[in-house]
Design a protein around this motif. Structure first.
Motif, PDB file in Angstrom:
ATOM      1  N   CYS A   8       0.847  -1.191   0.000  1.00  0.00           N
ATOM      2  CA  CYS A   8       0.000   0.000   0.000  1.00  0.00           C
ATOM      3  C   CYS A   8       0.884   1.243   0.000  1.00  0.00           C
ATOM      4  O   CYS A   8       1.798   1.357   0.817  1.00  0.00           O
ATOM      5  CB  CYS A   8      -0.883   0.002   1.245  1.00  0.00           C
ATOM      6  SG  CYS A   8      -1.804   1.538   1.526  1.00  0.00           S
ATOM      7  N   ALA A   9       0.597   2.175  -0.900  1.00  0.00           N
ATOM      8  CA  ALA A   9       1.270   3.470  -0.924  1.00  0.00           C
ATOM      9  C   ALA A   9       0.334   4.513  -0.320  1.00  0.00           C
ATOM     10  O   ALA A   9      -0.871   4.275  -0.169  1.00  0.00           O
ATOM     11  CB  ALA A   9       1.633   3.850  -2.356  1.00  0.00           C
ATOM     12  N   THR A  11      -0.599   8.885  -0.270  1.00  0.00           N
ATOM     13  CA  THR A  11      -0.409  10.255  -0.731  1.00  0.00           C
ATOM     14  C   THR A  11      -1.300  11.180   0.081  1.00  0.00           C
ATOM     15  O   THR A  11      -2.397  10.801   0.494  1.00  0.00           O
ATOM     16  CB  THR A  11      -0.681  10.396  -2.252  1.00  0.00           C
ATOM     17  OG1 THR A  11      -0.267  11.693  -2.675  1.00  0.00           O
ATOM     18  CG2 THR A  11      -2.143  10.166  -2.592  1.00  0.00           C
ATOM     19  N   ASN A 126       6.638   9.652  -6.142  1.00  0.00           N
ATOM     20  CA  ASN A 126       5.225   9.263  -6.134  1.00  0.00           C
ATOM     21  C   ASN A 126       4.959   8.126  -7.113  1.00  0.00           C
ATOM     22  O   ASN A 126       4.233   7.174  -6.793  1.00  0.00           O
ATOM     23  CB  ASN A 126       4.344  10.466  -6.455  1.00  0.00           C
ATOM     24  CG  ASN A 126       4.419  11.538  -5.386  1.00  0.00           C
ATOM     25  OD1 ASN A 126       4.884  11.290  -4.266  1.00  0.00           O
ATOM     26  ND2 ASN A 126       3.985  12.733  -5.720  1.00  0.00           N
ATOM     27  N   VAL A 130       3.508   4.244  -6.335  1.00  0.00           N
ATOM     28  CA  VAL A 130       2.352   3.665  -7.034  1.00  0.00           C
ATOM     29  C   VAL A 130       2.759   2.408  -7.798  1.00  0.00           C
ATOM     30  O   VAL A 130       2.048   1.398  -7.777  1.00  0.00           O
ATOM     31  CB  VAL A 130       1.706   4.714  -7.972  1.00  0.00           C
ATOM     32  CG1 VAL A 130       0.700   4.070  -8.922  1.00  0.00           C
ATOM     33  CG2 VAL A 130       1.045   5.824  -7.150  1.00  0.00           C
ATOM     34  N   LEU A 136      -3.731   2.396  -2.847  1.00  0.00           N
ATOM     35  CA  LEU A 136      -3.301   3.751  -2.505  1.00  0.00           C
ATOM     36  C   LEU A 136      -4.284   4.319  -1.504  1.00  0.00           C
ATOM     37  O   LEU A 136      -5.490   4.335  -1.759  1.00  0.00           O
ATOM     38  CB  LEU A 136      -3.257   4.646  -3.750  1.00  0.00           C
ATOM     39  CG  LEU A 136      -2.869   6.104  -3.498  1.00  0.00           C
ATOM     40  CD1 LEU A 136      -1.383   6.210  -3.142  1.00  0.00           C
ATOM     41  CD2 LEU A 136      -3.193   6.976  -4.709  1.00  0.00           C
ATOM     42  N   ALA A 138      -5.341   7.775   0.065  1.00  0.00           N
ATOM     43  CA  ALA A 138      -5.166   9.170  -0.345  1.00  0.00           C
ATOM     44  C   ALA A 138      -5.968  10.098   0.556  1.00  0.00           C
ATOM     45  O   ALA A 138      -7.187   9.982   0.643  1.00  0.00           O
ATOM     46  CB  ALA A 138      -5.606   9.340  -1.795  1.00  0.00           C
ATOM     47  N   THR A 150      -0.883  12.088  -8.168  1.00  0.00           N
ATOM     48  CA  THR A 150      -0.571  10.722  -7.728  1.00  0.00           C
ATOM     49  C   THR A 150      -1.816   9.841  -7.802  1.00  0.00           C
ATOM     50  O   THR A 150      -1.751   8.687  -8.243  1.00  0.00           O
ATOM     51  CB  THR A 150       0.021  10.738  -6.302  1.00  0.00           C
ATOM     52  OG1 THR A 150       1.187  11.570  -6.312  1.00  0.00           O
ATOM     53  CG2 THR A 150       0.392   9.331  -5.840  1.00  0.00           C
ATOM     54  N   ALA A 154      -2.348   6.568 -10.090  1.00  0.00           N
ATOM     55  CA  ALA A 154      -2.760   5.291  -9.486  1.00  0.00           C
ATOM     56  C   ALA A 154      -3.986   4.723 -10.198  1.00  0.00           C
ATOM     57  O   ALA A 154      -4.074   3.504 -10.418  1.00  0.00           O
ATOM     58  CB  ALA A 154      -3.037   5.484  -7.996  1.00  0.00           C
ATOM     59  N   ILE A 161      -8.184   2.406  -4.548  1.00  0.00           N
ATOM     60  CA  ILE A 161      -7.927   3.653  -3.834  1.00  0.00           C
ATOM     61  C   ILE A 161      -8.874   3.801  -2.660  1.00  0.00           C
ATOM     62  O   ILE A 161     -10.085   3.632  -2.809  1.00  0.00           O
ATOM     63  CB  ILE A 161      -8.047   4.868  -4.779  1.00  0.00           C
ATOM     64  CG1 ILE A 161      -7.006   4.749  -5.900  1.00  0.00           C
ATOM     65  CG2 ILE A 161      -7.869   6.181  -4.009  1.00  0.00           C
ATOM     66  CD1 ILE A 161      -7.116   5.782  -6.975  1.00  0.00           C
TER      67      ILE A 161
END
Length: 171
Positions: A8-9, A11, A126, A130, A136, A138, A150, A154, A161
């Motif tokens: 998991c990223a 932003t 970034n 991704v 993601l 956010a 970003t 994604a 998301i």
């Protein structure tokens, strides 16, 4: 490191775009941190084991601290610092640089995206995050900027998301 499917990223905005600025005692900030905690906990319940953070001031550091806090309950999860360049913190306050160092010391991995600052290094960081994740999280206000870019990247890359809307209006 774990594979992309269990990564998991994150932003989110820096303090300048947050309605509370640097005041983390503000109820809006406390509410955002609670939403981040719930989102990360839910991601872990869904099988996410690796979290990637861009280590910027504001929401990124809140996210990293959330993952670190959840490691007490879930010792198998890992945290990666995706650092755009070694000089990322040069213009930060001494207190924020210390906070960054304390978080970095608790990360399982460090990835320095490039060795020198350039105008595009934050975007490269970034994209790296991704490209190495399937989810993601956010925290954003919907307005143009790096966070929105970003999210759009994604979406293009097919990531799921988790949207945490925030109000960027100053009071």
């Amino acid at each position: 490191m774990k594979g992309r499917q269990t990564a998991c990223a994150f932003t989110g905005h820096r303090p300048g775009k947050l309605s509370w600025g640097n005041d983390e005692s503000d109820l809006r900030c406390i509410a955002l941190k609670a939403k981040l905690y719930a989102a990360v906990d839910s991601a872990i319940q869904e099988g996410i084991e690796h979290f990637i953070c861009g280590m910027a001031e504001g929401c990124d550091l809140y996210f990293a601290e959330t993952v670190i806090a959840l490691k007490a309950r879930y010792p198998h999860i890992t945290l990666e610092a995706a650092i755009p360049c070694p000089t990322q913190t040069d213009q930060w306050s001494a207190a924020q640089r210390e906070r960054y160092r304390e978080i970095l010391a608790q990360c399982d991995y460090e990835t320095v995206v490039q060795q020198e600052y350039s105008p595009g290094c934050m975007q490269r960081r970034n994209r790296y995050m991704v490209d190495h994740a399937s989810l993601l999280i956010a925290a954003h206000d919907g307005l143009p900027g790096g966070t929105r870019n970003t999210i759009l990247y994604a979406i293009k890359r097919g990531l799921s998301i988790v949207d945490i809307p925030i109000d960027s209006k100053k009071s």
